[in-house]
Each structure stands twice: as C-alpha cells, then as structure tokens.
Design a protein around this motif. Structure first.
Motif, PDB file in Angstrom:
ATOM      1  N   ALA A 174       0.828  -1.205   0.000  1.00 52.53           N
ATOM      2  CA  ALA A 174       0.000   0.000   0.000  1.00 52.53           C
ATOM      3  C   ALA A 174       0.864   1.256   0.000  1.00 52.53           C
ATOM      4  O   ALA A 174       0.669   2.170  -0.813  1.00 52.53           O
ATOM      5  CB  ALA A 174      -0.927  -0.019   1.224  1.00 52.53           C
ATOM      6  N   ALA A 175       1.855   1.258   0.889  1.00 52.61           N
ATOM      7  CA  ALA A 175       2.736   2.422   0.982  1.00 52.61           C
ATOM      8  C   ALA A 175       3.527   2.596  -0.305  1.00 52.61           C
ATOM      9  O   ALA A 175       3.693   3.720  -0.804  1.00 52.61           O
ATOM     10  CB  ALA A 175       3.678   2.266   2.178  1.00 52.61           C
ATOM     11  N   GLY A 176       3.995   1.490  -0.845  1.00 58.61           N
ATOM     12  CA  GLY A 176       4.777   1.534  -2.075  1.00 58.61           C
ATOM     13  C   GLY A 176       3.960   2.069  -3.230  1.00 58.61           C
ATOM     14  O   GLY A 176       4.421   2.927  -3.992  1.00 58.61           O
ATOM     15  N   GLN A 177       2.713   1.575  -3.348  1.00 56.32           N
ATOM     16  CA  GLN A 177       1.869   2.021  -4.456  1.00 56.32           C
ATOM     17  C   GLN A 177       1.480   3.485  -4.303  1.00 56.32           C
ATOM     18  O   GLN A 177       1.383   4.221  -5.284  1.00 56.32           O
ATOM     19  CB  GLN A 177       0.630   1.127  -4.564  1.00 56.32           C
ATOM     20  CG  GLN A 177       0.989  -0.212  -5.219  1.00 56.32           C
ATOM     21  CD  GLN A 177      -0.138  -1.219  -5.167  1.00 56.32           C
ATOM     22  OE1 GLN A 177      -1.025  -1.121  -4.319  1.00 56.32           O
ATOM     23  NE2 GLN A 177      -0.098  -2.201  -6.057  1.00 56.32           N
ATOM     24  N   ALA A 178       1.321   3.887  -3.040  1.00 59.12           N
ATOM     25  CA  ALA A 178       1.008   5.300  -2.796  1.00 59.12           C
ATOM     26  C   ALA A 178       2.169   6.176  -3.246  1.00 59.12           C
ATOM     27  O   ALA A 178       1.974   7.222  -3.878  1.00 59.12           O
ATOM     28  CB  ALA A 178       0.722   5.519  -1.300  1.00 59.12           C
ATOM     29  N   ALA A 179       3.394   5.725  -2.941  1.00 60.28           N
ATOM     30  CA  ALA A 179       4.576   6.493  -3.339  1.00 60.28           C
ATOM     31  C   ALA A 179       4.669   6.585  -4.857  1.00 60.28           C
ATOM     32  O   ALA A 179       5.022   7.627  -5.407  1.00 60.28           O
ATOM     33  CB  ALA A 179       5.839   5.838  -2.766  1.00 60.28           C
TER      34      ALA A 179
END
Lengths: 420, 333, 540
Positions: A174-179
C-alpha cells in the motif's frame, strides 16, 4: 651431448628430491613408524587449504602465525569459490586433494553424501558460536565445519520515500503504491528476480510467512529431506499471492538483481529486499536507508534463509590433527573472525566477534533479522528443489496457468525426483 | 619478371592477373608510390581520382559493410567498456552508457595483492604464445605428412583427428586431474600447478581441426615444388622447413592466432592446473572477481576483460601481414 | 619446370621461389644434412634421457604396466627416427604423442565412466566409504564432559593420560580401558606425565597424527559406555557409535535397532528396508547406464522435438556464421581498400572477450522491459525475446552468430589466400559475372579446405552446452506440460538436466553413457558428410 647430459642431471636432481619428499611424507600415515618415538619429532607435511581470493589475504597472516607457533607450514591455494565444491569432491578421493576447504554450509549434504568431509569436534568452543551457525554446519546430527560468517537478507528501506517501517507486506504494498502514485517512486517494491528462475531464495521469507518451509523440520531441528512441506496449504496460499503480486507489478521477473540494485540506488523505490552485499553500493549511492525485518505476508514470521560460510576438513587428509588445531584454535579466534568479517562484510559466526561487529548498525540490523531465520537446507536434495521451484514461481508470477495447480505439479515433480 | 603491359589499363590487368606483381594491401604501404611511364614520357599515377559511383561500386560499399559490422561487433562490448569506467558499474543494469567516466577500476586492477593482474596478464601471454607456436609446429608437421605422403591409415588418421575432438568431454576435467597428478609424481616440473604442464595439456589439442585447415592449404601448394627441390638434392626436412613452411605462412599465422585466442580464454583446464595466484592465467584470475554472487565486482572484471582483449587484437594486427601477404611474400623472397 | 598444369586440386600458382631454380652446391646441402643429423641426435638423446629417467622411477614405484607402456613408446620413437624411411611416422609422431597422452586418455576415461556408477554418493573406493561411515557415525555423547588430555607412549603403544572433570588422572590404551593412576600434574591440575610413559609434545603428535586421531580408549569394559577419542591431542571426548562395522561379514550393524546393512551389490551398504548408508562407492555396472539412458522417460518424452531443434540449431549456427564470415572475408580481401586492417581487427573483438561475459551482456540487452533492444531500439516495445519459445530460438541463433562469425571470418580469410587471384580474374576478363566467378571457381576450392572445419563446427554446436545454459538455461519451459525440457534445450542440456538434476544428484555414469550415444550420432553425421566433401580424396 653436453646439453643432454646436463638437462638429465637437472631433471634427475629435481625428481630425486621429489622422491625423497614423497618418501618422507608418506610414512607419516602408516602406523608402523609410530614406534620411532617422540624423541625426534619430524613433521614434514604441510596443510593445504583451498580458499577464495577474498579470504586468502586474511588467511596468509594466520598461516604465518600457525607456522611460527606450531611448526606446520600452510599452503594456501586460491580457487574460484564456485569451483571449490565440485573440484573438492572429485579430487579428494585421489588422495591429492586439500586438507581444508572454505565453503558454504549448503554444500554439506553433498560433501557428506560423497564421503569427502570429516566430522569436526568443536568441543567446548561450540558454545562460542552463534547457534544458527553451528546448526547449519551440522548434518544428520554430526558437526562438520567451523563457521566463520552468517548472512541473510532483510528489507532495505529508502527512508526519504518510505519513512515508516511497514508492519505487514500488505502495508508495504500500500505504501509503495502510494509512493508511486505520488510520483515519489517508480516501483512500489524491488527484489532481484531471474527471468527464467525467479529467485526462491529471496522470495522464501514471504513463503515462510504462510507457514510453508521446504522440508518438514524434525524434532531435533534438522530437515527431513524425504518429506516436502512446500505443498501444504500455506504453500498454495503463497502461490495464489504470487500471482496477485505478479499481476499488480509488485514482483517483476524482468527486474534482475543488477537492475533492482541500480534502480534502488537511483532512488526509484522505497523498498528493496536484499542482503548485506548490496549495502556498499546503496550507501555509496547516497541513499538514506534503514534495514528492517521482512514484513509478514501470511501472518507468520517472515524468516529468511540464513547462509553460513565456514571451513571443512577433508576425510582423506593425512593431517587431521593439525587441520583441527588450525581451524579450532586459529580460525576460530576473535581476531581472525573479525578480520574475515572486515574483508568480506559478512557478520562473524563467533559470538564475541559478532558482538564487537554490532557497533556497525548495518551488521546489527541484518543480524537481528537473521536471528529469526533458519539455515538454508543443506541436504543434497536441494539441488533438485531449486530448479523446479524457481521455474514454477516464474510461471505463476507471469500469469501462466492456475497458480495452485502449478504449485501442486511442482511439489509432485520435486517429490518424484527426490525419491528417484 | 617483366610486365608485358605498358599502359595503365594493362598495368591494372597485369596486377590482377599476377599476384606477384600486384602484391597485396598489406605490402602496398611499404612500396614506393607506383607510377607507370607511358609512351610519350609522361608519368601518371596508377590510381586516378575516380568518380564517386565508381569508387562506391569498387570499394565504398565495402566501407559501408565495414561500418555496419563495426557497430554489430562492438556494440554489446560497449556495455563492458562502460561498466569498466564506472566504479559501481553493473553489466546491464542501465542503458545510459558512459554516465560516469572514471579510470579508478583500471588503477585498482593493478593494486590488489591477492589478485595480481599484471602477473596473470604476463602468464597468459607466455602460455598463449608458447602454446600457439607449439600447436603450429606440431600441426604443420602432421598436415605435411597427410598432404604429401601416402601411407596406410592416412584416411582413418585424418578422420580420427576430427572425431576425437567431437567427444563430449563431460569428465575431461577429472581425467586431466588424474593424469597430471600422475605425471607430476614422476616429473614435478610439469605436474599440477605448473604452467609448463598446462602447456603440455594444451599441446594435446594441437592435432585436430586446425590440422585440417593447414592440410587443406598444403594441398594447394604444388607438389612440383617439392620434387624440384628433391632433384636439387634437398632432404625432406630441408624441403619442409626451408620451403614449404614459408609458402604456407598465411595459414600458419591463422592457426597460430586461433590457438592463441583459444588458449588465452581457456578456463576449465587452467583452473584445475593452476592454483597459485601468481601462476594463474587471465581467464582463471578474472573470473574470481565475479564468481561469487554476493561479492561480484563487474566494474573491475570489465576493466580486466577490456585490457585482456588488447593482446588478441595486437597479435592479429601483427599477423595480418603474414595472413594476407603471406603467399606472395613467401614466394618472392 | 612447369607448375602450371591446371587442375581442381592443384590450382595455378606463381613460379616457385627463385632459389630453387638456381643450381645448388653439393657442399651446402651436405653441411645442412650434417647439422640436421646433429640436431636430430641431440633431440632424440634428450627424449631418451627423460624416458629412461621416468622408467627408472616407475620401476622404483613398481608401476609395471605404465613402465611397460613407457618402454614400448620409447623404443617405437627411437625406431621411427633412427630407421631410414617411415617418413609419415617421423612427421606424425610428435603430435600423435601429445594427442594420445592428453586427448585419447581423456576420451577413454570418459568412456570408461559410462560403465560405472560414478557420481554423487558413489565417489570413491569401498575402503574410504567404510572409513567415512565409521567416522560420521561416531557422535559425541550429548552433554558429556571434556577430558583434558596428554597423549603418552610406551614401546610404540600410544595411550591417553586424561584428567577427568573431578581432577582425577586416568590412563588407558585402546586395549586397556581407563584406570586411575598417579600422575604428575601441572599448575592447572592437568595430568601431564606418568611413570614409564613418555608424554608427546605437539610436534610428536603431528608426526604421529594418523595414529593419534584413530585412537579410541574405552571408558570401561562395557563398550556401550563409549570411548574417548581426541580430535586435537589436547582434549578428549566420549564418543559412541550407532554403527559398528563387522569385517567378517562385511556389514554394518546398527547398535540401537539391531538392523544390519550389507553390501547390496550396488555400491552401497543397504538394509532390508532398502535404506542405504551414505556414502557409497564406485563400482562397475556394465551396460546398466545405457539401459537407463534408453528407458528414461524424461528423455524419451521430449526426444523428438529436442533432437530436431538440436540439429536445426547446429546447422543454422554453422550456416549463419559461415555465410557471414565468408562474406566479410571476401569483402575485406580487396587489395586497394583503405582501413581494412582496422575493420578486420574490430571484427575479431567478439572473439577476444570471454564468452560468458558476452552472453551476460546479451542477456541484459534482451531483457523484455529494460533491455536495449526493446527500450531503445524499438522504443519501449515489450517483445519477449527470451521467454517466447520461437523468439528465444531466434535470440540464441543471433547471439551464436555474433559469437561465432569472427572464427569463420578468420579461417575464410586464411583459406582464401590459397586461391590464386588470377584464376577468378581471368574468368572475369572472359566476361563472367563476379558472383558466378565466386560460385563456380572460388567457392568450391574454398570448401575443400574449410569443409572439415564446418563439420567440426557443427559438432561443437551440437554440444554447445555453455551458450544455451548461459542464455536461457534451455527455457522457456512450458510449465504446464510437466516436461522438464524447454524450447531451447538441445540434447546435451537435456542430458545434463536428467543426469545431474534428479534423484541422488550428479550421475556421471549416466551422463557418460548419454555422451557416448550423442557422440555416436555426431560421429555418424560427420562421417557421412565427410564422404560428401573432397577432403579425404587422394590428391595428385
């Protein structure tokens, strides 16, 4: 004819000395000469040690010390690391092999299967080493090698892109895709995979978090190479996840180890699943990084494989006692283990040296992750496992066929190869 | 030998008809500018400035192909060159070539006590040159026998040479280790760990496919030359060493080059035979930089590989005059 | 003195060297003969000296078979060079000698292995297998104490003088279990010597380490209590063994369960349940490996498609590299062309770099997402160069063309020199088109000398394991088909997978059997195609 006779003399002299040398060395192993008595200690032999070039420099000093103090010369032979195992297996039976080799713990099954490695009794010194290292150097209840380093992978995080350590792999995604959505990164997550063989070693922690080790672990903590655990429900759940990650672009078999490293160093991703060997490049690249435990994907702890390197004694060695002395009392010392750590960057296996190395934050962080890890299986059957395992992962990630069926077929294929 | 033609056109035809007159590209340069004196006394250069289409039809298209091949042959190697100039270079991580230009890898190459690159370089040169010379000599002897002499077993022998090297030697390494450790017990000077022993093993391959190359070439040298010399009282050894070998110089140079390249890059046998870093060859030594997945150093390895390619190219450059100009040079002198 | 008789095998050539046409003085020739004779005698002397020396050592070592071979070879060499005549032998002997020692032996050894079970688990002799099993089965009694040890010696018998954890000194020998003794102790309380026995220092230990390592001093009369052994000569531990070797019945007995492991005839000790002890040893198995090779299902399934591709790969590789190499050789064989030296040198470049390095670079260039071909040349296309069955085949051929054309270029450049220009030029003058000249005159002549090399190149590519292994590993593999063979697998890589990747690991015996079968295929193809060429024809 003058030339002829002179070259004959030279040849003769050289070869005669060889005969004399051979004559001296050979009887040392024959019980008959034992009677010559302790008055005249004439040890003419020397220890032959195969090392890779990185280790050779450190061992030169130890070898000199050993010769000074113990009167036994040590001949270091530099070999390319990857060739040591197979050359040793073929050369040891001829009687012309080395006394000691440097090697990785997962060679052990092969070495024992071929009868070329001698057991090594660490004695009380065993307690001085990290438990995981000694376990790795054991096979079927017997200890065979002196460990010198321990290494494992962990999650390397680019703090500038991902300020928080993710609690689970889903958080990471989730964090990676948000970035990526924000444009802070190009890839949500990086791990080096091979287009033909994926990388079961790097993906193993994720698989293990579903409760699916390679082999069943027996009561005494060793692997039972006849019973695969890959195929349990956890394994199948992992296969389904692999497909999902592949389709979401979390895993990409086009990103090789080199590309992954290059892209992470270029600051294009927040997370990189890798080992200590890539840290120098990452820090030189000016990345502000942190080393975290690998987040769990399946609920259980994501335990990486631990790789242990060490030294083995040949079962055909005529100098077992000297070899034992050299390993336990010279290589097994704080000084040497630290020196080996400094040259290779791998965390020392000796506890005292390991503690000292903790002052390096990277070593401490990888060590903390490794403390959760299990040794990579050292049974000979692993050779068979890797290839099927990898090509199946590739197929699943790239969306061929049904993941669960592929996984089942793989387990079946491995099982049939192991049982022959 | 006089040139029967005295016009420019005639000279060109004469050149083409008779290689003795024409010489070759390699010998062109050493000659004085060729001129032809025509009937009225004027001196004309033989090579007139030609129109572009004619130039293109004759030579220009060759340059076009040359440039295309230049790109084709060297393009993948630019990645190696680029990696060698980048301290943290990977082989294929990026398509941005030559992002960093830094010669530190080349300097470091010579500063590693455990990896004595300079010694490897020298070892490879010596082993390669000695092996190439030995291969050419042994091969030429055999090719001469097969080409000039008739004996029972000749056809079988020729066929055997070819077939022996077709056997997949899965276990060649084990066999060579056993053999050399046995030989080393009798002659330690050529046993395991010695460069001379390695050369002997390489010479085991001297008779083989290269012998065919020489054999084919020997066949094109007319037997009448041998016979004439024999009539003059020359012994077979004199004919072989004094006359025939010079006539086949081009193919000797080609075989020597092939053997040198083969030896220079041979890895498997050399890694079994040579274990002391000071005695190792480039192929064996260099591989150590990248053999371990976790400590691969592509940058230094690439630098080493780039430098290692220089001797091969230099030797080829040197041998070209024998390869191309050999036939005519051999018979004129 | 005419050398202008035209003929297919004997092309026109420039007049012979001038020195031959002039009269030669007898004295010069005579002097050269004497010099040649001296060189010959000197060389033969060196060879004989080396041979006699080797035979001398072989006698000392009682290696009679090798001695006999050495003696016969020496005699043959002397006869060849001392006896007048036998010219072919004089020229062939040196090369054949090296060929026999370093090639025939290697081939013979590989062939021999096909008739054994050599491989992982069957790596050495029965004796060393027994030794290993004994050594591996000795385990230290868990949580047993460490005994500080001094090895002592009396009249050639070695004993252990140990200090037990309570500080009591004990003495024992392999035949005499431990007994308490009064011994001298050092400052730490370790017993260091005892009356009537000599204590061994470290140098003495090393000199006798073979014996010391094997010493096993029983704790008591009951063998189940275990025995003391020392790995280093300064401390001893209590060991017990689950497996006892019984020499009389040639079997191992498991002391915990009473199971018996006997030599099952397959090169391993095996119990009734079929469990084998590791390691086994190497035995001769006759034609068993060939039988397995023919009945192996993993080979038989994909055999047809793999064999077809192997032939296609080998033939196309030879054809493409040869055509390109020959074309370039002709293009740059132009006398007036400037800079051709540079072109030639650049074209040898692919040959001058390590093959695996080039293969790795191509691996990167072909990368579907990041590779140069897709990303730069094709502007971001996503062509699966190495993962589509047909494209992978094409990619392999492309890389092999790149790797192989310099070789063909070199040999064609060399072989072209034997074809006199005036042949084709004369034809050109007669009005023949350049291509026709090439096809009808140059090419047939060229083929005579390079055809054997093409055949050899075919054989090399037939077994070009490294290229396939480096580039695709035989893949892409159709994972759903359940067959281990991939789209680019050739016979030798398939054999590798089967012989080295199943069951107990590397099976050299089976691999060698396959190698012999593949050799038979290649040799047959080669001999047949050889017949088609004129290379073996009698000349002149």
């Amino acid at each position: 004819m003058k030339v002829t006779s002179r070259s004959f003399t030279i040849t003769g002299a050289l070869a005669m000395s060889a005969i004399v040398l051979a004559g001296c060395a050979a009887p040392a192993s024959e019980p008959g000469t034992g009677g010559s008595g302790p008055e005249e200690p004439q040890f003419e032999g020397s220890l032959t040690v195969w090392v890779d070039s990185d280790r050779a420099g450190v061992l030169e000093d130890v070898a000199a010390a050993f010769e000074d103090e113990r009167g036994v010369s040590v001949e270091l032979i530099t070999k390319e690391f990857g060739a040591i195992r197979d050359d040793f297996i073929t050369q040891a039976p001829t009687g012309n092999g080395p006394d000691i080799i440097v090697g990785a713990h997962d060679w052990l099954g092969k070495l024992v299967q071929n009868g070329v490695v001698a057991p090594l009794e660490l004695g009380d010194a065993a307690a001085d080493f990290q438990q995981v290292a000694v376990t790795a150097m054991s096979y079927e209840g017997q200890t065979y090698g002196l460990p010198y380093s321990v290494e494992n992978i962990a999650l390397v995080r680019n703090v500038d892109i991902a300020p928080e350590a993710p609690a689970t792999f889903d958080d990471l995604i989730a964090a990676g895709q948000a970035a990526v959505a924000e444009g802070a990164a190009e890839y949500p997550f990086l791990v080096g995979l091979d287009p033909a063989a994926a990388d079961p070693y790097h993906l193993y922690p994720l698989q293990a978090s579903f409760g699916a080790p390679v082999f069943e672990i027996t009561a005494d903590g060793t692997y039972d190479p006849t019973t695969l655990a890959l195929g349990n429900e956890g394994g199948e759940a992992f296969a389904v996840k692999l497909r999902e990650w592949g389709q979401a672009g979390i895993l990409n078999t086009n990103i090789s180890g080199d590309i992954a490293r290059e892209e992470f160093v270029a600051g294009k991703s927040g997370y990189f699943l890798t080992g200590p060997w890539n840290i120098p490049a990452i820090s030189e690249g000016g990345i502000n990084y942190a080393i975290d435990p690998i987040p769990s994907a399946g609920g259980e702890t994501a335990t990486p494989f631990v790789g242990v390197q060490g030294f083995f004694i040949s079962s055909e060695s005529e100098n077992q006692l000297a070899a034992n002395e050299f390993l336990v009392n010279y290589i097994g010392t704080d000084e040497v283990q630290t020196a080996l750590y400094e040259v290779g960057g791998r965390a020392p296996a000796l506890l005292s040296a390991f503690e000292a190395a903790q002052s390096d934050a990277d070593v401490a962080a990888f060590g903390a992750v490794g403390a959760e890890g299990v040794p990579m299986p050292n049974v000979p059957a692993m050779d068979v496992v890797w290839s099927d395992w990898g090509s199946t992962e590739v197929a699943i990630i790239n969306g061929q066929g049904d993941p669960v069926e592929l996984w089942r077929a793989m387990v079946e294929s491995i099982q049939s190869k192991i049982t022959g | 030998m006089t040139n029967p033609f005295n016009t420019q056109q005639g000279a060109e035809i004469g050149e083409r008809l008779n290689p003795l007159v024409a010489g070759s590209g390699a010998t062109d340069r050493s000659r004085a500018p060729r001129t032809v004196q025509i009937a009225d006394g004027r001196v004309l250069p033989t090579r007139r400035r030609r129109s572009f289409p004619r130039w293109f039809a004759d030579t220009g298209w060759r340059h076009l192909i040359g440039v295309v091949m230049l790109v084709f042959a060297s393009f993948p190697l630019l990645y190696v060159l680029s990696a060698s100039l980048n301290p943290t270079g990977t082989l294929v991580g990026s398509n941005e070539l030559f992002r960093v230009i830094d010669f530190s890898n080349y300097i470091e190459l010579f500063q590693r006590p455990q990896q004595p690159y300079a010694a490897w370089f020298l070892n490879s040169l010596v082993i390669g040159l000695v092996t190439a010379a030995g291969t050419v000599f042994l091969g030429a002897l055999a090719a001469y026998a097969f080409s000039r002499l008739r004996f029972t077993g000749r056809r079988v022998g020729l066929l055997t040479l070819l077939l022996v090297q077709m056997f997949p030697q899965l276990l060649g390494v084990v066999a060579i280790f056993l053999l050399m450790s046995g030989i080393g017990e009798i002659f330690p000077q050529v046993g395991l760990g010695t460069q001379s022993g390695l050369i002997l093993v390489y010479l085991g391959g001297a008779l083989g496919v290269n012998t065919y190359l020489m054999y084919g070439f020997f066949n094109t040298i007319p037997v009448s030359i041998d016979e004439a010399a024999k009539l003059d009282g020359a012994s077979h050894a004199q004919i072989f060493f004094g006359i025939v070998l010079r006539l086949v110089a081009p193919i000797l140079a080609v075989v020597g080059l092939l053997s040198f390249i083969g030896t220079f890059s041979e890895f498997v046998i050399a890694s079994i035979m040579l274990t002391d870093p000071q005695t190792q060859t480039l192929a064996v030594g260099l591989f150590q930089f990248v053999s371990q997945e976790t400590s691969r150093n592509w940058a230094i390895f690439s630098a080493g590989a780039v430098l290692a390619a220089i001797p091969v190219m230099a030797l080829f450059l040197y041998l070209q005059k024998y390869i191309i100009g050999g036939l005519t040079a051999g018979s004129v002198k | 003195m005419s050398n202008t008789i035209p003929g297919a095998q004997q092309p026109l050539l420039a007049p012979p060297p001038a020195q031959l046409s002039g009269p030669r003085t007898a004295t010069r020739s005579h002097a050269q003969t004497v010099r040649g004779l001296l060189i010959k005698i000197a060389l033969l002397g060196v060879v004989n000296a080396i041979a006699v020396f080797a035979m001398f050592i072989l006698v000392m070592r009682e290696s009679w078979l090798i001695f006999a071979i050495a003696a016969v070879v020496t005699v043959i060499i002397n006869v060849i060079y001392l006896r007048p005549g036998w010219l072919p032998a004089k020229y062939l002997a040196p090369g054949v000698f090296f060929l026999a020692v370093f090639q025939i032996f290697v081939v013979g050894y590989s062939g021999y292995i096909a008739f054994t079970n050599y491989g992982d688990g069957h790596n050495s002799t029965k004796e060393s297998a027994i030794e290993s099993i004994i050594a591996n089965s000795l385990t230290r009694v868990p949580d047993s104490p460490t005994y500080r040890l001094t090895v002592v010696e009396q009249f050639g018998t070695f004993g252990f003088l140990v200090t037990d954890p309570d500080g009591q000194a004990l003495l024992g020998t392999p035949d005499q279990p431990l007994e308490e003794v009064d011994a001298e102790e050092d400052s730490t309380g370790k017993a260091v010597s005892v009356g009537g026995w000599t204590s061994l220092g470290f140098g003495d230990l090393l000199a006798n380490q073979g014996v010391v390592i094997d010493l096993s001093v029983p704790l008591s009369d009951d063998p189940n209590d275990g025995a003391l052994r020392t790995p280093d000569g300064s401390s001893a531990y209590v060991y017990t063994s689950d497996l006892v070797y019984d020499e009389a019945s040639d079997s191992f007995i498991d002391t915990t369960g009473g199971e018996v492991y006997v030599d099952g005839g397959d090169g391993a000790f095996v119990n009734d349940a079929g469990r084998e002890l590791q390691p086994g040893w190497k035995i001769d198995v006759g034609f068993e490996n060939f039988q397995r090779a023919f009945t192996n299902d993993d080979i038989r399934g994909p055999l047809l498609s793999v064999t077809l591709w192997t032939f296609a790969f080998a033939i196309l590789s030879v054809a493409s590299t040869f055509v390109l190499g020959l074309f370039l050789a002709i293009v740059f064989n132009a006398p007036h062309m400037r800079g051709k030296k540079i072109y030639r040198v650049i074209m040898v470049l692919p040959y001058a770099f390590p093959g695996f390095l080039s293969a790795l670079v191509f691996l990167g260039l072909f990368n579907q997402q990041f590779g140069f071909f897709n990303q730069v040349l094709l502007g971001g296309a996503s062509i699966p160069w190495l993962t589509d069955p047909w494209l992978a085949k094409f990619s392999i051929l492309f890389v092999n063309l790149w790797l192989g054309f310099p070789y063909m270029f070199l040999i064609c450049t060399g072989a072209l020199q034997s074809i006199p220009e005036e042949l084709s030029e004369a034809a050109t003058v007669d009005g023949a088109k350049p291509f026709a000249v090439f096809r009808l005159i140059k090419f047939p002549l060229l083929l005579v000398s390079v055809a054997p090399l093409l055949i050899s190149s075919f054989a090399f590519n037939f077994n070009n394991f490294n290229l396939i292994y480096m580039l695709t590993g035989g893949g892409p593999r159709d994972i759903e088909a359940g067959v281990d063979a991939g789209a680019t697998d050739i016979l030798i890589t398939l054999v590798y997978k089967v012989a080295f990747g199943e069951g107990t690991g590397r099976d050299y015996g089976l691999a060698s059997a396959f190698a012999i079968l593949i050799f038979l295929i290649v040799a047959t193809v080669s001999i047949v195609s050889f017949r088609q060429t004129k290379a073996l024809e009698e000349l002149n």
